[in-house]
Design an enzyme around this catalytic site. Structure first.
Site, PDB file in Angstrom:
ATOM      1  N   TYR A   6       0.494  -1.210  -0.053  1.00 38.09           N
ATOM      2  CA  TYR A   6       0.076   0.013  -0.059  1.00 38.09           C
ATOM      3  C   TYR A   6       0.293   1.191   0.165  1.00 38.09           C
ATOM      4  O   TYR A   6       1.923   1.093   0.809  1.00 38.09           O
ATOM      5  CB  TYR A   6      -0.875   0.032   0.815  1.00 38.09           C
ATOM      6  CG  TYR A   6      -1.639   1.210   1.313  1.00 38.09           C
ATOM      7  CD1 TYR A   6      -3.335   1.475   0.796  1.00 38.09           C
ATOM      8  CD2 TYR A   6      -1.294   2.231   2.080  1.00 38.09           C
ATOM      9  CE1 TYR A   6      -3.771   2.294   0.732  1.00 38.09           C
ATOM     10  CE2 TYR A   6      -2.003   3.438   2.142  1.00 38.09           C
ATOM     11  CZ  TYR A   6      -3.562   3.461   1.545  1.00 38.09           C
ATOM     12  OH  TYR A   6      -4.208   4.619   1.656  1.00 38.09           O
ATOM     13  N   TYR A 178      -8.382   4.912   9.088  1.00 32.85           N
ATOM     14  CA  TYR A 178      -6.886   4.196   9.034  1.00 32.85           C
ATOM     15  C   TYR A 178      -6.138   4.225   7.957  1.00 32.85           C
ATOM     16  O   TYR A 178      -6.044   4.167   6.947  1.00 32.85           O
ATOM     17  CB  TYR A 178      -6.967   2.652   9.141  1.00 32.85           C
ATOM     18  CG  TYR A 178      -5.790   1.644   9.562  1.00 32.85           C
ATOM     19  CD1 TYR A 178      -4.649   1.818  10.401  1.00 32.85           C
ATOM     20  CD2 TYR A 178      -5.786   0.523   8.706  1.00 32.85           C
ATOM     21  CE1 TYR A 178      -4.139   1.087  10.734  1.00 32.85           C
ATOM     22  CE2 TYR A 178      -4.448  -0.120   8.803  1.00 32.85           C
ATOM     23  CZ  TYR A 178      -3.400   0.132   9.817  1.00 32.85           C
ATOM     24  OH  TYR A 178      -2.338   0.014  10.348  1.00 32.85           O
ATOM     25  N   THR A 180      -3.934   2.602   5.569  1.00 29.76           N
ATOM     26  CA  THR A 180      -4.572   1.787   4.489  1.00 29.76           C
ATOM     27  C   THR A 180      -6.011   2.036   3.366  1.00 29.76           C
ATOM     28  O   THR A 180      -6.318   1.379   3.105  1.00 29.76           O
ATOM     29  CB  THR A 180      -4.418   0.118   3.779  1.00 29.76           C
ATOM     30  OG1 THR A 180      -5.234  -0.713   5.828  1.00 29.76           O
ATOM     31  CG2 THR A 180      -3.494   0.047   4.869  1.00 29.76           C
ATOM     32  N   LYS A 181      -6.677   2.955   4.236  1.00 22.01           N
ATOM     33  CA  LYS A 181      -8.002   3.492   3.480  1.00 22.01           C
ATOM     34  C   LYS A 181      -7.852   4.763   2.483  1.00 22.01           C
ATOM     35  O   LYS A 181      -7.244   5.010   2.577  1.00 22.01           O
ATOM     36  CB  LYS A 181      -8.656   4.126   4.578  1.00 22.01           C
ATOM     37  CG  LYS A 181      -9.011   2.483   5.542  1.00 22.01           C
ATOM     38  CD  LYS A 181      -9.639   1.468   5.155  1.00 22.01           C
ATOM     39  CE  LYS A 181     -10.429   0.612   6.151  1.00 22.01           C
ATOM     40  NZ  LYS A 181      -9.571  -0.344   7.005  1.00 22.01           N
ATOM     41  N   ASN A 182      -8.862   4.491   1.879  1.00 19.03           N
ATOM     42  CA  ASN A 182      -8.896   5.092   0.491  1.00 19.03           C
ATOM     43  C   ASN A 182      -8.837   6.509   0.966  1.00 19.03           C
ATOM     44  O   ASN A 182      -8.374   7.358  -0.177  1.00 19.03           O
ATOM     45  CB  ASN A 182     -10.097   5.167  -0.186  1.00 19.03           C
ATOM     46  CG  ASN A 182     -10.289   4.191  -0.533  1.00 19.03           C
ATOM     47  OD1 ASN A 182      -9.399   3.250  -1.163  1.00 19.03           O
ATOM     48  ND2 ASN A 182     -11.779   3.113  -1.572  1.00 19.03           N
TER      49      ASN A 182
END
Length: 376
Positions: A6, A178, A180-182
């Site tokens: 990511y 968080y 790794t979110k969009n």
């Protein structure tokens, strides 16, 4: 080739916005949090949003708002991150798991009603990977049994299905920012709701149950505050909000980039009978948080390690909650209790999936996965 699992999408505009906060008076909950809450509510087309420290806390506050406590049951899915079920445990209630759809991994709505009892206080549904559950059916069941619905939308800010958007039919919806979110603030979350009294309670509950936050107390003449009830410490701060405000403006553009990457993956794996991809339901707009493939469970872990050895970042989303040590010991769950969730949990691999991913990197991932699964 080294391909990270990511990479975030923060840019210079986001950093400048944070600098404004750092050069301002209030680093805690204040002007930027208010701006973000209003912008996020507008994006979702919902009346109220409250910023908090994480989606886990959003779930917990939502359950507490509904009065969930010891002796109650909350119907949910075993195929999610542990925070979904843990939030129920924090309330002293019991999560009642329902197996999932084999084609999507979302909760199997046809099995939900069988799990509702006199103790059921709420349905807690998860929009897995970024695809909405069948909220029309879920809402109908909830109304029939006079119970509330909380949407765990940690994966699904942008999603819709059958003309229904996230948060539209649920009583409350919970979101994650968080790392790794969009859109991300490293850590952070939010709750949307329809009811003004719920909104007012959430604003106070996130800050000890106090009647006024710091900005309200100190912006002009000092105002005394009262503690109206026993609340918590879960308030979003201005630094987090500043990171999110401008990302929200780009979220749809970035989702379209991820949609194109998803199509490359789907085409690239279409001729490989050893790889299955979760279905996207008709009339659904996928938020495209995660791109997962399902492979032979007997070979999944070896494939994970081989991909890592070849420089490709991977993850598992998710191992089923009921088979984790805590839940096995507490409730006596065993293999076979929720076979569809178990099969998906044993076969799933999440691949790198972010807007900065280059086409040559996607092609390398496809080629490598196809080669490894074919040779196995």
């Amino acid at each position: 080739m080294k391909i990270e699992f990511y990479k975030h999408n923060l840019n210079s505009e986001d950093k400048r916005e944070v600098s404004k906060v750092l050069n301002s008076l209030f680093l805690t909950t204040g002007e930027w949090v208010s701006k973000f809450e209003k912008a996020f509510a507008k994006f979702l087309n919902l009346p109220h949003v409250v910023g908090v420290t994480s989606c886990t806390e959003a779930l917990y506050l939502s359950l507490k708002n509904l009065g969930v406590g010891p002796g109650d049951e909350v119907v949910t899915t075993p195929l999610s991150f542990i925070s979904t079920a843990n939030a129920v445990e924090y309330c002293g209630a019991k999560p009642i798991f329902v197996d999932v759809e084999p084609e999507t991994g979302n909760i199997d709505v046809d099995l939900v009603e069988k799990s509702i009892s006199k103790k059921t206080k709420a349905l807690l549904v998860v929009h897995l990977y970024g695809q909405l559950c069948d909220m029309k059916k879920i809402s109908k069941i909830a109304k029939k049994h006079r119970i509330k619905v909380i949407e765990d939308a940690a994966h699904c800010i942008e999603g819709s299905r059958d003309g229904v958007r996230v948060g539209e039919l649920g009583d409350l919806a919970c979101f994650s920012f968080y790392a790794t979110k969009n859109i991300t603030s490293g850590e952070g979350g939010a709750i949307s709701c329809h009811n003004i009294k719920t909104y007012e309670w959430l604003k106070k509950a996130r800050l000890h149950g106090m009647s006024k936050d710091a900005a309200e107390r100190y912006s002009k003449k000092y105002k005394h505050w009262d503690m109206e009830f026993l609340g918590f410490k879960m308030n979003m701060n201005n630094i987090q909000a500043a990171l999110l405000i401008n990302q929200l403006k780009r979220i749809e553009k970035l989702r379209r980039v991820k949609e194109r990457i998803a199509k490359l993956y789907k085409v690239g794996f279409s001729g490989n009978p050893k790889i299955k991809i979760p279905s996207v339901m008709p009339n659904a707009k996928h938020a495209r948080l995660l791109f997962t493939i399902w492979v032979d469970p007997k070979k999944r872990d070896n494939l994970l390690h081989s991909l890592q050895d070849l420089g490709i970042g991977v993850a598992v989303n998710f191992r089923p909650v009921h088979l984790l040590k805590y839940y096995r010991q507490r409730y006596g769950y065993k293999t076979g209790d929720f076979p569809v969730a178990e099969r998906i949990g044993a076969s799933t691999i999440s691949l790198p999936f972010y807007p900065k991913l280059r086409k040559k990197e996607v092609n390398y991932i496809i080629k490598t996965v196809n080669r490894l699964t074919s040779s196995g």
